[in-house]
Write a protein that holds these residues in place. Structure first.
Motif, mmCIF file in Angstrom:
data_model
loop_
_atom_site.group_PDB
_atom_site.id
_atom_site.type_symbol
_atom_site.label_atom_id
_atom_site.label_comp_id
_atom_site.label_asym_id
_atom_site.label_seq_id
_atom_site.Cartn_x
_atom_site.Cartn_y
_atom_site.Cartn_z
ATOM 1 N N GLU A 45 -3.693 1.281 -14.101
ATOM 2 C CA GLU A 45 -4.489 0.161 -13.624
ATOM 3 C C GLU A 45 -4.379 -0.990 -14.607
ATOM 4 O O GLU A 45 -4.057 -0.820 -15.775
ATOM 5 N N SER A 92 4.530 3.957 -5.185
ATOM 6 C CA SER A 92 3.504 4.144 -6.215
ATOM 7 C C SER A 92 2.143 3.652 -5.739
ATOM 8 O O SER A 92 1.116 4.283 -6.009
ATOM 9 N N LYS A 93 2.140 2.538 -4.988
ATOM 10 C CA LYS A 93 0.878 2.019 -4.443
ATOM 11 C C LYS A 93 0.306 2.969 -3.390
ATOM 12 O O LYS A 93 -0.898 3.237 -3.374
ATOM 13 N N LEU A 94 1.176 3.504 -2.505
ATOM 14 C CA LEU A 94 0.725 4.434 -1.476
ATOM 15 C C LEU A 94 0.107 5.688 -2.091
ATOM 16 O O LEU A 94 -0.849 6.256 -1.549
ATOM 17 N N ASN A 95 0.657 6.133 -3.222
ATOM 18 C CA ASN A 95 0.156 7.329 -3.897
ATOM 19 C C ASN A 95 -0.942 7.019 -4.912
ATOM 20 O O ASN A 95 -1.313 7.894 -5.703
ATOM 21 N N LYS A 96 -1.428 5.763 -4.884
ATOM 22 C CA LYS A 96 -2.538 5.324 -5.736
ATOM 23 C C LYS A 96 -2.256 5.485 -7.233
ATOM 24 O O LYS A 96 -3.155 5.681 -8.043
ATOM 25 N N HIS A 119 -2.038 -0.277 -8.532
ATOM 26 C CA HIS A 119 -2.753 -1.078 -7.542
ATOM 27 C C HIS A 119 -2.302 -2.525 -7.627
ATOM 28 O O HIS A 119 -2.116 -3.070 -8.715
ATOM 29 N N ASP A 162 -3.053 -6.324 -1.166
ATOM 30 C CA ASP A 162 -2.277 -6.371 0.072
ATOM 31 C C ASP A 162 -1.878 -7.816 0.366
ATOM 32 O O ASP A 162 -2.497 -8.764 -0.133
#
Length: 326
Positions: free
Chosen positions: A2, A63-67, A70, A73
């Motif tokens: 993050e 990487s964003k889909l798997n959190k 971040h 959008d």
């Protein structure tokens, strides 16, 4: 992964590791791209750049889909927040790959040092920063050495020189504007990387197809060569890592520090290129110019990195500022 608190200053370890990460990625990708574009004779730097953009988009999106990371959008305000970074990004990409294919490694690394004075100038004009006389003298030594080496380059290639000077301009502007745009409350470093690649990959593909560049790449004879394919994929991965490392180094340090680390890396690349590149033609004046340039780069690098990486406190060097805007 993050975004860190914007109010908390980065630690010395984070600054140092981000600088080392950038230097390592920058060193490796020059060697791999040189092998692809010169040793194998791959005809399309643009297609190689498209591969690196596509790799960046894929890795960051997954990487964003798997959190894991971040970033915001898409919305209609993002293009305005990013401009002019996408144009600088693709210009930096294509000019860098093109110049790598047309110049010897030692001359490429020397001429890339003009990024440093350009970065100093742009940070003064855009970010309002000031620089000491010690740093200015080091920059002058770098430029002097580069002029001496370029003036006696026996393998002179006008097209290569044009591309590398364009690459210097794009790199300096990209570094300064990236530092300006990386507000964690806005796009953050991952958002800057992702949307830069997204906005420019389609126009770059259109340019490649319309100019016949894409067709040359598809008809290339080494696509059945396993070693070539491995190096091509490695270049795509290193392209993503270099873009991430550049943003990370600028995020924790500054565009200036990123340019300085690149100068340190160039010392190793230039001398290795004399031994293994196969396209360096020796002349005494050229060699002297290279060494003047490298000496200035090292002195400049240690001065600046020392001031960037140590705890912030008044120094003798900072007590005599020179405002480049005056």
């Amino acid at each position: 992964m993050e975004e860190p608190d914007a109010a908390r200053p980065p630690s010395r370890l984070a600054r140092l590791l981000s600088a080392l990460f950038y230097g390592t990625c920058s060193f490796l990708i020059v060697l791999v791209n040189k092998a692809l574009l010169t040793t194998y004779g791959f005809p399309s730097p643009i297609v190689l750049g498209i591969g690196q953009m596509a790799t960046t988009i894929m890795i960051l999106y997954v990487s964003k889909l798997n959190k894991i990371i971040h970033f915001p959008d898409f919305d209609k305000k993002i293009p305005g927040k990013l401009f002019p970074l996408p144009l600088l990004y693709v210009g930096n990409h294509i000019s860098g790959l093109s110049s790598t294919s047309k110049l010897s490694l030692p001359m490429f690394t020397v001429l890339r040092k003009f990024t440093i004075p350009l970065t100093l100038l742009l940070e003064a004009v855009i970010l309002g920063k000031q620089y000491s006389l010690n740093i200015i003298f080091s920059v002058l030594a770098i430029v002097l050495g580069a002029f001496i080496a370029a003036g006696s380059d026996l393998a002179f290639n006008l097209e290569g020189y044009i591309f590398v000077f364009l690459n210097d301009i794009f790199t300096a502007a990209n570094g300064v504007y990236t530092k300006q745009k990386m507000d964690p409350k806005e796009l953050g470093k991952y958002g800057v990387l992702f949307y830069n690649a997204c906005f420019m990959i389609i126009p770059t593909v259109i340019i490649s197809v319309s100019t016949g560049d894409f067709q040359q790449a598809t008809e290339f004879s080494h696509w059945k060569n396993v070693l070539f394919i491995i190096q091509f994929l490695l270049s795509c991965l290193l392209g993503f890592l270099l873009m991430y490392a550049t943003v990370l180094c600028s995020y924790y340090n500054s565009a200036l520090t990123t340019a300085v680390v690149g100068a340190i890396k160039n010392v190793s690349v230039a001398y290795i290129g004399m031994l293994v590149g196969g396209d360096y033609i020796f002349s005494l004046l050229n060699f002297i110019g290279l060494n003047i340039c490298m000496a200035g780069g090292l002195r400049y690098s240690f001065l600046t990195l020392n001031s960037q990486l140590k705890p912030k406190q008044p120094t003798d060097e900072e007590s005599v500022p020179l405002d480049l805007k005056s």
